[in-house]
Design a protein around this motif. Structure first.
Motif, PDB file in Angstrom:
ATOM      1  N   PRO A  13      26.813 -87.328  56.313  1.00 43.92           N
ATOM      2  CA  PRO A  13      26.945 -88.737  56.727  1.00 43.92           C
ATOM      3  C   PRO A  13      27.951 -89.551  55.902  1.00 43.92           C
ATOM      4  N   LYS A  14      28.021 -89.332  54.588  1.00 46.15           N
ATOM      5  CA  LYS A  14      28.907 -90.146  53.752  1.00 46.15           C
ATOM      6  C   LYS A  14      30.033 -89.347  53.096  1.00 46.15           C
ATOM      7  N   SER A  15      30.119 -88.059  53.368  1.00 41.59           N
ATOM      8  CA  SER A  15      31.166 -87.252  52.740  1.00 41.59           C
ATOM      9  C   SER A  15      31.445 -85.989  53.557  1.00 41.59           C
ATOM     10  N   THR A  16      32.561 -85.377  53.243  1.00 41.20           N
ATOM     11  CA  THR A  16      32.936 -84.094  53.836  1.00 41.20           C
ATOM     12  C   THR A  16      33.268 -83.140  52.696  1.00 41.20           C
ATOM     13  N   ARG A  17      32.693 -81.957  52.747  1.00 40.81           N
ATOM     14  CA  ARG A  17      32.952 -80.948  51.727  1.00 40.81           C
ATOM     15  C   ARG A  17      33.704 -79.785  52.366  1.00 40.81           C
ATOM     16  N   THR A  18      34.724 -79.310  51.673  1.00 38.37           N
ATOM     17  CA  THR A  18      35.541 -78.222  52.203  1.00 38.37           C
ATOM     18  C   THR A  18      35.786 -77.167  51.123  1.00 38.37           C
ATOM     19  N   TRP A  19      35.491 -75.919  51.468  1.00 36.52           N
ATOM     20  CA  TRP A  19      35.851 -74.768  50.642  1.00 36.52           C
ATOM     21  C   TRP A  19      37.061 -74.114  51.296  1.00 36.52           C
ATOM     22  N   SER A  20      38.026 -73.675  50.499  1.00 34.45           N
ATOM     23  CA  SER A  20      39.152 -72.939  51.079  1.00 34.45           C
ATOM     24  C   SER A  20      39.607 -71.846  50.113  1.00 34.45           C
ATOM     25  N   LEU A  21      40.188 -70.807  50.673  1.00 36.96           N
ATOM     26  CA  LEU A  21      40.690 -69.673  49.904  1.00 36.96           C
ATOM     27  C   LEU A  21      42.134 -69.448  50.279  1.00 36.96           C
ATOM     28  N   ASP A  22      42.989 -69.345  49.280  1.00 33.84           N
ATOM     29  CA  ASP A  22      44.409 -69.091  49.485  1.00 33.84           C
ATOM     30  C   ASP A  22      44.793 -67.901  48.611  1.00 33.84           C
ATOM     31  N   ILE A  23      45.577 -66.993  49.153  1.00 32.91           N
ATOM     32  CA  ILE A  23      46.031 -65.821  48.401  1.00 32.91           C
ATOM     33  C   ILE A  23      47.536 -65.927  48.222  1.00 32.91           C
ATOM     34  N   GLN A  24      47.982 -66.041  46.976  1.00 31.71           N
ATOM     35  CA  GLN A  24      49.407 -66.071  46.665  1.00 31.71           C
ATOM     36  C   GLN A  24      49.882 -64.644  46.397  1.00 31.71           C
ATOM     37  N   ASN A  25      51.069 -64.326  46.870  1.00 29.50           N
ATOM     38  CA  ASN A  25      51.676 -63.007  46.700  1.00 29.50           C
ATOM     39  C   ASN A  25      50.763 -61.914  47.271  1.00 29.50           C
ATOM     40  N   ALA A  26      50.304 -62.091  48.487  1.00 22.40           N
ATOM     41  CA  ALA A  26      49.369 -61.163  49.132  1.00 22.40           C
ATOM     42  C   ALA A  26      49.949 -59.764  49.299  1.00 22.40           C
ATOM     43  N   THR A  27      51.269 -59.647  49.377  1.00 30.82           N
ATOM     44  CA  THR A  27      51.905 -58.328  49.529  1.00 30.82           C
ATOM     45  C   THR A  27      52.153 -57.661  48.187  1.00 30.82           C
ATOM     46  N   ASN A  28      51.821 -58.352  47.084  1.00 31.54           N
ATOM     47  CA  ASN A  28      51.975 -57.835  45.727  1.00 31.54           C
ATOM     48  C   ASN A  28      53.429 -57.476  45.404  1.00 31.54           C
ATOM     49  N   ARG A  29      54.366 -58.207  45.961  1.00 32.35           N
ATOM     50  CA  ARG A  29      55.783 -57.975  45.729  1.00 32.35           C
ATOM     51  C   ARG A  29      56.166 -58.479  44.332  1.00 32.35           C
ATOM     52  N   GLN A  30      57.036 -57.748  43.649  1.00 36.08           N
ATOM     53  CA  GLN A  30      57.496 -58.154  42.320  1.00 36.08           C
ATOM     54  C   GLN A  30      58.679 -59.104  42.470  1.00 36.08           C
ATOM     55  N   ASN A  31      58.393 -60.387  42.632  1.00 34.00           N
ATOM     56  CA  ASN A  31      59.431 -61.398  42.743  1.00 34.00           C
ATOM     57  C   ASN A  31      59.940 -61.758  41.356  1.00 34.00           C
ATOM     58  N   ILE A  32      61.243 -61.966  41.246  1.00 32.82           N
ATOM     59  CA  ILE A  32      61.833 -62.333  39.961  1.00 32.82           C
ATOM     60  C   ILE A  32      61.455 -63.772  39.629  1.00 32.82           C
ATOM     61  N   TYR A  33      60.893 -63.958  38.449  1.00 31.97           N
ATOM     62  CA  TYR A  33      60.501 -65.286  37.979  1.00 31.97           C
ATOM     63  C   TYR A  33      61.654 -65.934  37.215  1.00 31.97           C
ATOM     64  N   GLY A  34      62.376 -65.129  36.447  1.00 32.34           N
ATOM     65  CA  GLY A  34      63.505 -65.664  35.687  1.00 32.34           C
ATOM     66  C   GLY A  34      64.167 -64.591  34.857  1.00 32.34           C
ATOM     67  N   SER A  35      65.312 -64.914  34.295  1.00 26.03           N
ATOM     68  CA  SER A  35      66.048 -64.019  33.405  1.00 26.03           C
ATOM     69  C   SER A  35      66.297 -64.739  32.090  1.00 26.03           C
ATOM     70  N   TYR A  36      66.324 -63.976  31.010  1.00 25.57           N
ATOM     71  CA  TYR A  36      66.575 -64.562  29.702  1.00 25.57           C
ATOM     72  C   TYR A  36      67.339 -63.568  28.831  1.00 25.57           C
TER      73      TYR A  36
END
Length: 62
Positions: A13-36
């Motif tokens: 009546p006075k609020s809405t509750r929401t649960w959500s699930l998100d998966i980042q990098n679901a394919t487990n790919r090795q993406n380059i984050y940076g070079s140093y």
């Protein structure tokens, strides 16, 4: 949140509750984050993003 992540939504009546699930990098790919430059070896090194990251969130709206 964007995308087709699964959500469980419950309306009260006075609020809405929401649960959500998100998966980042679901394919487990090795993406380059940076070079140093590594001064001890004199080489340019590459760092990669972490593997699969599950993100669980809970939201309350009044």
């Amino acid at each position: 949140m964007a995308g087709n992540n699964p959500r469980l939504k419950e309306n009260k009546p006075k609020s809405t509750r929401t649960w959500s699930l998100d998966i980042q990098n679901a394919t487990n790919r090795q993406n380059i984050y940076g070079s140093y430059f590594e001064p001890m070896s004199g080489e340019i090194k590459t760092s990669y993003q972490t593997s699969i990251i599950p993100i669980l969130s809970y939201r309350v709206e009044f």
